[in-house]
Design a protein around this motif. Sequence first.
Motif, PDB file in Angstrom:
ATOM      1  N   VAL A   1      -6.381   6.748  -8.454  1.00  0.00           N
ATOM      2  CA  VAL A   1      -7.443   7.197  -9.362  1.00  0.00           C
ATOM      3  C   VAL A   1      -7.986   6.012 -10.154  1.00  0.00           C
ATOM      4  O   VAL A   1      -9.206   5.861 -10.301  1.00  0.00           O
ATOM      5  CB  VAL A   1      -6.926   8.314 -10.296  1.00  0.00           C
ATOM      6  N   ILE A   2      -7.108   5.152 -10.634  1.00  0.00           N
ATOM      7  CA  ILE A   2      -7.546   3.978 -11.390  1.00  0.00           C
ATOM      8  C   ILE A   2      -8.389   3.055 -10.517  1.00  0.00           C
ATOM      9  O   ILE A   2      -9.430   2.564 -10.939  1.00  0.00           O
ATOM     10  CB  ILE A   2      -6.331   3.234 -11.985  1.00  0.00           C
TER      11      ILE A   2
ATOM     12  N   LEU B   1       0.822  -1.208   0.000  1.00  0.00           N
ATOM     13  CA  LEU B   1       0.000   0.000   0.000  1.00  0.00           C
ATOM     14  C   LEU B   1       0.859   1.261   0.000  1.00  0.00           C
ATOM     15  O   LEU B   1       0.418   2.305  -0.452  1.00  0.00           O
ATOM     16  CB  LEU B   1      -0.940   0.011   1.204  1.00  0.00           C
ATOM     17  N   GLY B   2       2.065   1.177   0.492  1.00  0.00           N
ATOM     18  CA  GLY B   2       2.959   2.326   0.503  1.00  0.00           C
ATOM     19  C   GLY B   2       3.461   2.698  -0.879  1.00  0.00           C
ATOM     20  O   GLY B   2       3.949   3.799  -1.093  1.00  0.00           O
ATOM     21  N   ASN B   3       3.335   1.797  -1.844  1.00  0.00           N
ATOM     22  CA  ASN B   3       3.830   2.035  -3.194  1.00  0.00           C
ATOM     23  C   ASN B   3       2.780   2.619  -4.123  1.00  0.00           C
ATOM     24  O   ASN B   3       3.034   2.784  -5.306  1.00  0.00           O
ATOM     25  CB  ASN B   3       4.359   0.725  -3.796  1.00  0.00           C
ATOM     26  N   LEU B   4       1.583   2.895  -3.614  1.00  0.00           N
ATOM     27  CA  LEU B   4       0.525   3.442  -4.463  1.00  0.00           C
ATOM     28  C   LEU B   4       0.727   4.932  -4.678  1.00  0.00           C
ATOM     29  O   LEU B   4       0.895   5.689  -3.733  1.00  0.00           O
ATOM     30  CB  LEU B   4      -0.851   3.219  -3.829  1.00  0.00           C
ATOM     31  N   GLY B   5       0.673   5.323  -5.930  1.00  0.00           N
ATOM     32  CA  GLY B   5       0.752   6.735  -6.263  1.00  0.00           C
ATOM     33  C   GLY B   5      -0.626   7.276  -6.580  1.00  0.00           C
ATOM     34  O   GLY B   5      -1.634   6.574  -6.510  1.00  0.00           O
ATOM     35  N   THR B   6      -0.670   8.537  -6.953  1.00  0.00           N
ATOM     36  CA  THR B   6      -1.939   9.183  -7.259  1.00  0.00           C
ATOM     37  C   THR B   6      -2.631   8.524  -8.445  1.00  0.00           C
ATOM     38  O   THR B   6      -3.842   8.306  -8.435  1.00  0.00           O
ATOM     39  CB  THR B   6      -1.715  10.672  -7.555  1.00  0.00           C
ATOM     40  N   GLY B   7      -1.873   8.174  -9.459  1.00  0.00           N
ATOM     41  CA  GLY B   7      -2.442   7.539 -10.648  1.00  0.00           C
ATOM     42  C   GLY B   7      -3.100   6.212 -10.328  1.00  0.00           C
ATOM     43  O   GLY B   7      -4.202   5.907 -10.806  1.00  0.00           O
ATOM     44  N   GLU B   8      -2.430   5.408  -9.504  1.00  0.00           N
ATOM     45  CA  GLU B   8      -2.988   4.111  -9.133  1.00  0.00           C
ATOM     46  C   GLU B   8      -4.258   4.266  -8.307  1.00  0.00           C
ATOM     47  O   GLU B   8      -5.227   3.531  -8.482  1.00  0.00           O
ATOM     48  CB  GLU B   8      -1.964   3.288  -8.353  1.00  0.00           C
TER      49      GLU B   8
END
Length: 67
Positions: free
Chosen positions: A16-17, A7-14
Amino acid sequence: MNELLFLGNLGTGEIVIIAIVVLLLFGGKKIPELMKGIGKGVKNFKDGVKGLEDDIKLDDNNDTDKK
């Protein structure tokens, strides 16, 4: 706990998807109901944990009073 490290590797793009996928799967009307249910579940869990903590503290106090 190690299972949640991704979960720490999720960025804004992920995020949103994921939100778009959830919206497509559940629809706009079901999401508030889903969140309400999750909130109630979390509240019940916290109440249960607090009740257990209170029981443990009560047992500890009773044990020290008996000594």
